[in-house]
Design a protein around this motif. Structure first.
Motif, mmCIF file in Angstrom:
data_model
loop_
_atom_site.group_PDB
_atom_site.id
_atom_site.type_symbol
_atom_site.label_atom_id
_atom_site.label_comp_id
_atom_site.label_asym_id
_atom_site.label_seq_id
_atom_site.Cartn_x
_atom_site.Cartn_y
_atom_site.Cartn_z
ATOM 1 N N ARG A 132 82.180 132.614 -80.980
ATOM 2 C CA ARG A 132 82.465 133.792 -81.818
ATOM 3 C C ARG A 132 81.434 134.897 -81.612
ATOM 4 N NH1 ARG A 132 83.129 129.703 -85.863
ATOM 5 N NH2 ARG A 132 81.088 130.268 -86.721
ATOM 6 N N GLY A 133 80.436 134.653 -80.762
ATOM 7 C CA GLY A 133 79.413 135.649 -80.526
ATOM 8 C C GLY A 133 78.244 135.558 -81.478
ATOM 9 N N GLU A 134 78.147 134.447 -82.205
ATOM 10 C CA GLU A 134 77.057 134.258 -83.167
ATOM 11 C C GLU A 134 75.967 133.374 -82.560
ATOM 12 O OE1 GLU A 134 78.975 132.507 -86.520
ATOM 13 O OE2 GLU A 134 80.378 134.188 -86.790
ATOM 14 N N VAL A 135 74.810 133.356 -83.218
ATOM 15 C CA VAL A 135 73.695 132.500 -82.793
ATOM 16 C C VAL A 135 73.480 131.429 -83.853
ATOM 17 C CG1 VAL A 135 71.222 132.390 -82.291
ATOM 18 C CG2 VAL A 135 72.563 134.335 -81.483
ATOM 19 N N HIS A 136 73.460 130.173 -83.435
ATOM 20 C CA HIS A 136 73.318 129.044 -84.351
ATOM 21 C C HIS A 136 72.023 128.302 -84.028
ATOM 22 C CE1 HIS A 136 75.066 125.795 -86.943
ATOM 23 N NE2 HIS A 136 74.165 125.095 -86.274
ATOM 24 N N LEU A 137 71.137 128.174 -85.040
ATOM 25 C CA LEU A 137 69.870 127.477 -84.842
ATOM 26 C C LEU A 137 69.837 126.203 -85.667
ATOM 27 C CD1 LEU A 137 67.278 130.413 -85.035
ATOM 28 C CD2 LEU A 137 68.280 129.379 -83.000
ATOM 29 N N ASP A 138 69.236 125.158 -85.107
ATOM 30 C CA ASP A 138 68.986 123.933 -85.855
ATOM 31 C C ASP A 138 68.206 124.292 -87.126
ATOM 32 O OD1 ASP A 138 67.109 121.525 -86.526
ATOM 33 O OD2 ASP A 138 68.663 120.667 -85.272
ATOM 34 N N PRO A 139 68.569 123.733 -88.286
ATOM 35 C CA PRO A 139 67.869 124.083 -89.532
ATOM 36 C C PRO A 139 66.352 123.918 -89.454
ATOM 37 C CG PRO A 139 69.853 122.837 -90.023
ATOM 38 C CD PRO A 139 69.693 122.817 -88.529
ATOM 39 N N ALA A 140 65.891 122.851 -88.807
ATOM 40 C CA ALA A 140 64.445 122.637 -88.691
ATOM 41 C C ALA A 140 63.802 123.723 -87.846
ATOM 42 C CB ALA A 140 64.163 121.255 -88.084
ATOM 43 N N LEU A 145 60.691 128.919 -87.432
ATOM 44 C CA LEU A 145 60.616 130.322 -87.022
ATOM 45 C C LEU A 145 60.386 131.229 -88.226
ATOM 46 C CD1 LEU A 145 63.477 130.608 -84.372
ATOM 47 C CD2 LEU A 145 61.021 130.500 -83.960
ATOM 48 N N THR A 146 61.050 130.917 -89.330
ATOM 49 C CA THR A 146 60.885 131.721 -90.548
ATOM 50 C C THR A 146 59.451 131.644 -91.049
ATOM 51 O OG1 THR A 146 63.192 131.350 -91.188
ATOM 52 C CG2 THR A 146 61.679 132.062 -92.909
ATOM 53 N N ARG A 147 58.891 130.435 -91.079
ATOM 54 C CA ARG A 147 57.503 130.278 -91.532
ATOM 55 C C ARG A 147 56.546 131.032 -90.627
ATOM 56 N NH1 ARG A 147 59.409 125.057 -92.451
ATOM 57 N NH2 ARG A 147 58.528 124.277 -90.494
ATOM 58 N N GLN A 148 56.836 131.032 -89.345
ATOM 59 C CA GLN A 148 55.971 131.741 -88.412
ATOM 60 C C GLN A 148 56.040 133.244 -88.633
ATOM 61 O OE1 GLN A 148 56.912 131.911 -84.091
ATOM 62 N NE2 GLN A 148 54.971 130.861 -83.819
ATOM 63 N N LEU A 149 57.226 133.756 -88.973
ATOM 64 C CA LEU A 149 57.366 135.184 -89.234
ATOM 65 C C LEU A 149 56.635 135.577 -90.516
ATOM 66 C CD1 LEU A 149 61.127 135.785 -88.353
ATOM 67 C CD2 LEU A 149 59.148 136.658 -87.106
ATOM 68 N N VAL A 150 56.729 134.721 -91.535
ATOM 69 C CA VAL A 150 56.082 135.009 -92.811
ATOM 70 C C VAL A 150 54.572 134.885 -92.708
ATOM 71 C CG1 VAL A 150 55.856 134.254 -95.207
ATOM 72 C CG2 VAL A 150 58.108 134.309 -94.125
ATOM 73 N N SER A 151 54.126 133.835 -92.013
ATOM 74 C CA SER A 151 52.686 133.587 -91.863
ATOM 75 C C SER A 151 52.367 133.341 -90.392
ATOM 76 C CB SER A 151 52.256 132.372 -92.702
ATOM 77 O OG SER A 151 52.555 132.563 -94.059
ATOM 78 N N PRO A 152 52.183 134.399 -89.606
ATOM 79 C CA PRO A 152 51.894 134.223 -88.178
ATOM 80 C C PRO A 152 50.658 133.355 -87.975
ATOM 81 C CG PRO A 152 52.299 136.528 -88.709
ATOM 82 C CD PRO A 152 52.175 135.810 -90.014
ATOM 83 N N PRO A 153 50.675 132.463 -86.993
ATOM 84 C CA PRO A 153 49.520 131.598 -86.752
ATOM 85 C C PRO A 153 48.286 132.400 -86.374
ATOM 86 C CG PRO A 153 51.075 131.486 -84.933
ATOM 87 C CD PRO A 153 51.743 132.255 -86.016
ATOM 88 N N MET A 154 47.139 131.916 -86.811
ATOM 89 C CA MET A 154 45.875 132.578 -86.526
ATOM 90 C C MET A 154 44.967 131.615 -85.771
ATOM 91 S SD MET A 154 46.344 135.550 -88.019
ATOM 92 C CE MET A 154 44.708 136.258 -88.209
ATOM 93 N N GLY A 155 43.947 132.159 -85.114
ATOM 94 C CA GLY A 155 42.952 131.324 -84.446
ATOM 95 C C GLY A 155 43.566 130.427 -83.393
ATOM 96 N N LEU A 156 43.081 129.185 -83.338
ATOM 97 C CA LEU A 156 43.572 128.244 -82.325
ATOM 98 C C LEU A 156 45.067 128.011 -82.441
ATOM 99 C CD1 LEU A 156 40.905 125.390 -82.032
ATOM 100 C CD2 LEU A 156 41.540 127.090 -80.309
ATOM 101 N N ALA A 157 45.608 128.060 -83.654
ATOM 102 C CA ALA A 157 47.041 127.806 -83.857
ATOM 103 C C ALA A 157 47.907 128.845 -83.153
ATOM 104 C CB ALA A 157 47.364 127.798 -85.351
ATOM 105 N N ALA A 158 47.324 130.006 -82.841
ATOM 106 C CA ALA A 158 48.085 131.060 -82.168
ATOM 107 C C ALA A 158 48.209 130.817 -80.672
ATOM 108 C CB ALA A 158 47.425 132.418 -82.410
ATOM 109 N N LEU A 159 47.413 129.878 -80.143
ATOM 110 C CA LEU A 159 47.394 129.644 -78.700
ATOM 111 C C LEU A 159 48.348 128.542 -78.294
ATOM 112 C CD1 LEU A 159 43.537 129.752 -77.980
ATOM 113 C CD2 LEU A 159 45.161 131.649 -78.016
ATOM 114 N N THR A 160 48.951 128.697 -77.125
ATOM 115 C CA THR A 160 49.746 127.619 -76.538
ATOM 116 C C THR A 160 48.789 126.571 -75.961
ATOM 117 O OG1 THR A 160 49.806 128.624 -74.341
ATOM 118 C CG2 THR A 160 51.519 129.292 -75.901
ATOM 119 N N ALA A 161 49.331 125.423 -75.579
ATOM 120 C CA ALA A 161 48.505 124.368 -74.994
ATOM 121 C C ALA A 161 47.807 124.869 -73.729
ATOM 122 C CB ALA A 161 49.359 123.134 -74.692
ATOM 123 N N ARG A 162 48.528 125.619 -72.903
ATOM 124 C CA ARG A 162 47.931 126.147 -71.679
ATOM 125 C C ARG A 162 46.805 127.129 -72.016
ATOM 126 N NH1 ARG A 162 48.659 126.720 -66.144
ATOM 127 N NH2 ARG A 162 49.130 124.514 -66.398
#
Length: 226
Positions: A132-140, A145-162
């Motif tokens: 139908r042209g919609e985007v469906h995301l797993d609830p988890a 993603l919502t938590r990340q938008l509300v509270s962006p990670p800071m410090g080490l949490a902002a970095l990827t493993a690489r």
């Protein structure tokens, strides 16, 4: 042109594990309004199957694709499908829900992102939503993603493993060239990673990055310091 039976949503199922792939295909065949038009074993095979179906005028409306596969991974294959067949929608079905992977999939054009512990009915719902042209995301995944938008990670949490690895190597005093050699990447890529680390941590220099790494316990302080 996309054709897959009257009023049926044609689906290509892509997974390198035969049991998973055939199980998905068997369930979807029994789901109302969905028709499995083909299966593929990895990203490269998926592109070959799509080319063959396109030549026959039988392109599926949706591709259900794993992420981690040999030869050509799901994200690269996803980007290729979206670029070559803009009317075909791709739903990712994977065991990995890290936000980094989700962002990569959505940026590549995914029309959905599901985890493999999703209920079969949710998989069918995601396929119908994509058609139908919609985007469906797993609830988890959506919650993360919502938590990340509300509270962006800071410090080490902002970095990827690489990026954490890069930070550790910077703290050890390695140059961009030495980091490149250590990780078997180009010097340009190493320089880009270092720049991203400094930007995310809001640090002005490699020296400050080294001090940050020591404070966070990533490396030991030199003798006489700390």
């Amino acid at each position: 042109m996309i054709v897959a039976g009257r009023d049926q949503i044609g689906v290509l199922v892509v997974d390198d594990h035969a049991v998973v792939r055939r199980g998905l295909a068997a369930y979807l065949e029994s789901a109302e309004g969905i028709e499995v038009v083909a299966e593929a074993t990895d990203g490269q095979d998926a592109l070959a199957v799509l080319a063959r179906l396109a030549a026959q005028g039988r392109l599926p409306r949706v591709v259900l694709m794993d992420v981690l596969m040999p030869r050509l991974d799901g994200i690269s294959a996803l980007a290729a499908v979206v670029a070559k067949y803009p009317d075909v929608r791709v739903v990712v079905l994977t065991s990995f829900g890290e936000t980094e992977r989700v962002h990569a999939a959505l940026q590549a054009g995914a029309a959905g992102y599901l985890l493999k512990d999703a209920d079969p009915d949710e998989v069918a719902a995601a396929i119908r939503a994509a058609a139908r042209g919609e985007v469906h995301l797993d609830p988890a995944v959506a919650g993360r993603l919502t938590r990340q938008l509300v509270s962006p990670p800071m410090g080490l949490a902002a970095l990827t493993a690489r990026e954490r690895t890069i930070l550790t190597l910077v703290a050890r005093g390695l140059s961009n060239r030495q980091i490149a050699n250590e990780l078997s990447i180009s010097e340009r890529t190493a320089r880009t990673h270092v720049s991203h680390v400094l930007t995310k941590l809001q640090l002005p220099s490699r020296t400050q990055a080294a001090l940050f790494a020591i404070r966070e316990g990533l490396i030991d302080a030199p003798n006489g310091q700390g």
